[in-house]
Design an enzyme around this catalytic site. Structure first.
Site, PDB file in Angstrom:
ATOM      1  N   ASP A  21       0.831  -1.203   0.000  1.00 27.67           N
ATOM      2  CA  ASP A  21       0.000   0.000   0.000  1.00 27.67           C
ATOM      3  C   ASP A  21       0.872   1.261   0.000  1.00 27.67           C
ATOM      4  O   ASP A  21       0.368   2.377   0.075  1.00 27.67           O
ATOM      5  CB  ASP A  21      -0.934   0.019   1.215  1.00 27.67           C
ATOM      6  CG  ASP A  21      -0.190  -0.068   2.540  1.00 27.67           C
ATOM      7  OD1 ASP A  21       0.960  -0.559   2.573  1.00 27.67           O
ATOM      8  OD2 ASP A  21      -0.758   0.365   3.558  1.00 27.67           O
TER       9      ASP A  21
ATOM     10  N   TRP B 162      -3.198  -1.488  11.978  1.00 26.92           N
ATOM     11  CA  TRP B 162      -1.791  -1.083  11.907  1.00 26.92           C
ATOM     12  C   TRP B 162      -1.689  -0.018  13.010  1.00 26.92           C
ATOM     13  O   TRP B 162      -2.323   1.034  12.878  1.00 26.92           O
ATOM     14  CB  TRP B 162      -1.498  -0.359  10.639  1.00 26.92           C
ATOM     15  CG  TRP B 162      -1.269  -0.952   9.292  1.00 26.92           C
ATOM     16  CD1 TRP B 162      -0.341  -0.510   8.395  1.00 26.92           C
ATOM     17  CD2 TRP B 162      -1.956  -2.002   8.599  1.00 26.92           C
ATOM     18  NE1 TRP B 162      -0.418  -1.240   7.216  1.00 26.92           N
ATOM     19  CE2 TRP B 162      -1.392  -2.148   7.314  1.00 26.92           C
ATOM     20  CE3 TRP B 162      -3.016  -2.856   8.967  1.00 26.92           C
ATOM     21  CZ2 TRP B 162      -1.828  -3.106   6.397  1.00 26.92           C
ATOM     22  CZ3 TRP B 162      -3.454  -3.790   8.049  1.00 26.92           C
ATOM     23  CH2 TRP B 162      -2.855  -3.917   6.792  1.00 26.92           C
TER      24      TRP B 162
ATOM     25  N   TYR C 216       0.583   2.591  14.707  1.00 24.41           N
ATOM     26  CA  TYR C 216       1.877   3.252  14.632  1.00 24.41           C
ATOM     27  C   TYR C 216       1.844   4.545  15.447  1.00 24.41           C
ATOM     28  O   TYR C 216       1.336   5.561  14.973  1.00 24.41           O
ATOM     29  CB  TYR C 216       2.225   3.584  13.174  1.00 24.41           C
ATOM     30  CG  TYR C 216       2.378   2.376  12.253  1.00 24.41           C
ATOM     31  CD1 TYR C 216       2.679   1.114  12.746  1.00 24.41           C
ATOM     32  CD2 TYR C 216       2.241   2.517  10.877  1.00 24.41           C
ATOM     33  CE1 TYR C 216       2.826   0.019  11.900  1.00 24.41           C
ATOM     34  CE2 TYR C 216       2.399   1.431  10.014  1.00 24.41           C
ATOM     35  CZ  TYR C 216       2.683   0.183  10.537  1.00 24.41           C
ATOM     36  OH  TYR C 216       2.834  -0.894   9.692  1.00 24.41           O
TER      37      TYR C 216
ATOM     38  N   ARG D 212       2.764   7.958  16.476  1.00 24.56           N
ATOM     39  CA  ARG D 212       3.487   8.927  15.642  1.00 24.56           C
ATOM     40  C   ARG D 212       2.951  10.336  15.884  1.00 24.56           C
ATOM     41  O   ARG D 212       1.767  10.518  16.134  1.00 24.56           O
ATOM     42  CB  ARG D 212       3.314   8.553  14.170  1.00 24.56           C
ATOM     43  CG  ARG D 212       4.358   9.159  13.249  1.00 24.56           C
ATOM     44  CD  ARG D 212       4.342   8.488  11.896  1.00 24.56           C
ATOM     45  NE  ARG D 212       4.826   7.097  11.952  1.00 24.56           N
ATOM     46  CZ  ARG D 212       4.885   6.296  10.892  1.00 24.56           C
ATOM     47  NH1 ARG D 212       4.499   6.726   9.721  1.00 24.56           N
ATOM     48  NH2 ARG D 212       5.342   5.056  11.014  1.00 24.56           N
TER      49      ARG D 212
ATOM     50  N   LYS E 194      -0.704  -4.901  13.748  1.00 23.80           N
ATOM     51  CA  LYS E 194       0.562  -4.839  13.022  1.00 23.80           C
ATOM     52  C   LYS E 194       1.354  -3.719  13.688  1.00 23.80           C
ATOM     53  O   LYS E 194       0.905  -2.565  13.697  1.00 23.80           O
ATOM     54  CB  LYS E 194       0.244  -4.521  11.560  1.00 23.80           C
ATOM     55  CG  LYS E 194       1.420  -4.503  10.643  1.00 23.80           C
ATOM     56  CD  LYS E 194       0.881  -4.499   9.215  1.00 23.80           C
ATOM     57  CE  LYS E 194       1.905  -4.003   8.240  1.00 23.80           C
ATOM     58  NZ  LYS E 194       1.379  -3.911   6.886  1.00 23.80           N
ATOM     59  N   ILE E 195       2.486  -4.075  14.261  1.00 17.69           N
ATOM     60  CA  ILE E 195       3.249  -3.101  15.049  1.00 17.69           C
ATOM     61  C   ILE E 195       4.716  -3.128  14.661  1.00 17.69           C
ATOM     62  O   ILE E 195       5.208  -4.117  14.125  1.00 17.69           O
ATOM     63  CB  ILE E 195       3.106  -3.382  16.578  1.00 17.69           C
ATOM     64  CG1 ILE E 195       3.531  -4.819  16.921  1.00 17.69           C
ATOM     65  CG2 ILE E 195       1.694  -3.091  17.060  1.00 17.69           C
ATOM     66  CD1 ILE E 195       3.536  -5.144  18.412  1.00 17.69           C
ATOM     67  N   LYS E 196       5.415  -2.049  14.966  1.00 18.83           N
ATOM     68  CA  LYS E 196       6.844  -1.957  14.634  1.00 18.83           C
ATOM     69  C   LYS E 196       7.660  -2.855  15.554  1.00 18.83           C
ATOM     70  O   LYS E 196       7.280  -3.088  16.712  1.00 18.83           O
ATOM     71  CB  LYS E 196       7.325  -0.514  14.787  1.00 18.83           C
ATOM     72  CG  LYS E 196       6.593   0.492  13.922  1.00 18.83           C
ATOM     73  CD  LYS E 196       7.014   0.423  12.469  1.00 18.83           C
ATOM     74  CE  LYS E 196       6.216   1.413  11.626  1.00 18.83           C
ATOM     75  NZ  LYS E 196       6.392   1.256  10.192  1.00 18.83           N
TER      76      LYS E 196
ATOM     77  N   SER F 150       5.766  -5.434  11.731  1.00 21.56           N
ATOM     78  CA  SER F 150       5.717  -4.659  10.489  1.00 21.56           C
ATOM     79  C   SER F 150       7.137  -4.525   9.943  1.00 21.56           C
ATOM     80  O   SER F 150       8.075  -4.276  10.696  1.00 21.56           O
ATOM     81  CB  SER F 150       5.139  -3.283  10.832  1.00 21.56           C
ATOM     82  OG  SER F 150       5.042  -2.508   9.688  1.00 21.56           O
ATOM     83  N   GLY F 151       7.282  -4.694   8.629  1.00 19.71           N
ATOM     84  CA  GLY F 151       8.624  -4.813   8.040  1.00 19.71           C
ATOM     85  C   GLY F 151       9.569  -3.653   8.220  1.00 19.71           C
ATOM     86  O   GLY F 151      10.687  -3.809   8.696  1.00 19.71           O
ATOM     87  N   GLY F 152       9.122  -2.447   7.818  1.00 15.64           N
ATOM     88  CA  GLY F 152       9.994  -1.278   7.912  1.00 15.64           C
ATOM     89  C   GLY F 152      10.854  -1.090   6.677  1.00 15.64           C
ATOM     90  O   GLY F 152      10.796  -1.876   5.735  1.00 15.64           O
TER      91      GLY F 152
HETATM   92  P1  FBP Z   1       6.928  -2.161   5.005  1.00 17.39           P
HETATM   93  O1  FBP Z   1       7.323  -3.583   5.293  1.00 17.39           O
HETATM   94  O2  FBP Z   1       7.389  -1.706   3.658  1.00 17.39           O
HETATM   95  O3  FBP Z   1       7.362  -1.244   6.133  1.00 17.39           O
HETATM   96  O4  FBP Z   1       5.347  -2.152   4.936  1.00 17.39           O
HETATM   97  C1  FBP Z   1       4.553  -2.324   6.072  1.00 17.39           C
HETATM   98  C2  FBP Z   1       3.680  -1.105   6.243  1.00 17.39           C
HETATM   99  O5  FBP Z   1       2.842  -1.212   7.356  1.00 17.39           O
HETATM  100  C3  FBP Z   1       2.835  -0.795   5.013  1.00 17.39           C
HETATM  101  O6  FBP Z   1       1.610  -1.463   5.035  1.00 17.39           O
HETATM  102  C4  FBP Z   1       2.720   0.675   5.099  1.00 17.39           C
HETATM  103  O7  FBP Z   1       2.526   1.278   3.868  1.00 17.39           O
HETATM  104  C5  FBP Z   1       4.042   1.072   5.634  1.00 17.39           C
HETATM  105  O8  FBP Z   1       4.496   0.016   6.434  1.00 17.39           O
HETATM  106  C6  FBP Z   1       4.017   2.344   6.428  1.00 17.39           C
HETATM  107  O9  FBP Z   1       5.333   2.738   6.599  1.00 17.39           O
HETATM  108  P2  FBP Z   1       5.773   3.906   7.514  1.00 17.39           P
HETATM  109  O10 FBP Z   1       5.926   3.351   8.883  1.00 17.39           O
HETATM  110  O11 FBP Z   1       7.077   4.338   6.915  1.00 17.39           O
HETATM  111  O12 FBP Z   1       4.719   4.965   7.452  1.00 17.39           O
END
Ligand code: FBP
Length: 259
Positions: free
Chosen positions: A21, A140, A142, A144, A173-175, A198-200
């Site tokens: 996305d 998700w 985050y 911020r 989905k978390i960092k 979450s990948g990052g």
């Molecule tokens: P990535 O693995 O590329 O970080 O994607 C996971 C995700 O949650 C995406 O769904 C979303 O677009 C992105 O991270 C948001 O990234 P950021 O934390 O930089 O806003």
């Protein structure tokens, strides 16, 4: 019941999801190259890479989702153009996501933003609609904005997981916090709800990223929702293969890399 809503995405209690996305969320950005700018490339990677789900915004889902892997539609979004405390509002209804074939809807909440109340209220409604239609609502979460000093600290990430539980999400989905023990506290704070790392941004090496994933899995995570570290990789199928070994076979990073 909550477990059942996620069952389309879970194999033996674990899961590996592909996220795409960023075309909206990060724009304008340098995320893409000639290959991965094409949604078909990522759709194919989702299937051939053995992912358990793929996340698209509705426009990409409409034109490029071809099945073979469960669909998760992201129902809010924003650009990266506006600076300051983030807000991401609904851009797709749950009804429309279901009509596209979604087995789950995804929604980003920026906890700590001056606009968190808007996202909390919106997710509250979306979660109820998703459950009425028998699909999962994945948050998700985050933290911020100006109020958030360290978005990957033990307490902040644990709060993100806890907030998702409190809001009735089927999964969060978390960092990644940076180490297994602190991530284990986040998993525990989720009260048994499915927790995805979450990948990052793309890590410096494959090994560095796999070590993060290993840490999250050892901490009790259900799995990984990854974007850039998969589809930006020069060999995305090999990366998917290594990820599967770490996530589903408890393999060491060293062995998972021995392709
Ligand atoms: P990535 O693995 O590329 O970080 O994607 C996971 C995700 O949650 C995406 O769904 C979303 O677009 C992105 O991270 C948001 O990234 P950021 O934390 O930089 O806003």
């Amino acid at each position: 019941m909550k477990q059942e809503r996620m069952s389309a995405f879970i194999k033996e209690g674990r899961s590996m999801l592909l996220a795409y996305d960023q075309g909206l969320e990060h724009g304008p950005s340098t995320d893409f190259n000639d290959k991965n700018i094409d949604p078909s490339f990522v759709m194919e990677l989702a299937v051939k890479g053995g992912f358990d789900g793929v996340t698209f915004q509705k426009g990409v889902a409409e034109r490029f989702y071809t099945g073979g892997v469960p669909l998760l539609v992201k129902v809010n979004g924003k650009s990266a153009l506006v600076k300051g405390d983030p807000v991401s509002r609904q851009v797709c209804s749950v009804e429309y996501a279901v009509s596209l074939g979604a087995k789950a809807v995804g929604y980003t909440i920026y906890l700590g933003s001056a606009f968190e109340h808007e996202m909390l209220a919106e997710f509250g409604k979306i979660q109820e609609e998703a459950h009425e239609r028998g699909i999962a609502a994945i948050a998700w979460v985050y933290p911020r904005g100006a109020a958030v000093k360290d978005d990957t600290s033990r307490e902040t990430v644990a709060y993100a997981a806890r907030a998702a539980l409190e809001l009735g999400a089927d999964a969060a989905k978390i960092k990644y916090t940076g180490d297994r023990d602190s991530f284990a506290w986040a998993v525990k704070s989720g009260g048994g709800m499915k927790v995805f790392m979450s990948g990052g941004p793309k890590a410096a090496t494959d090994q560095a990223f796999l070590l993060q994933v290993k840490g999250a899995m050892d901490a009790g995570a259900t799995g990984l929702a990854v974007g850039r570290n998969a589809w930006q990789n020069a060999e995305p199928l090999a990366m998917a293969n290594s990820l599967r070994k770490v996530i589903f076979e408890n393999m060491s990073v060293e062995s998972a890399l021995a392709r």
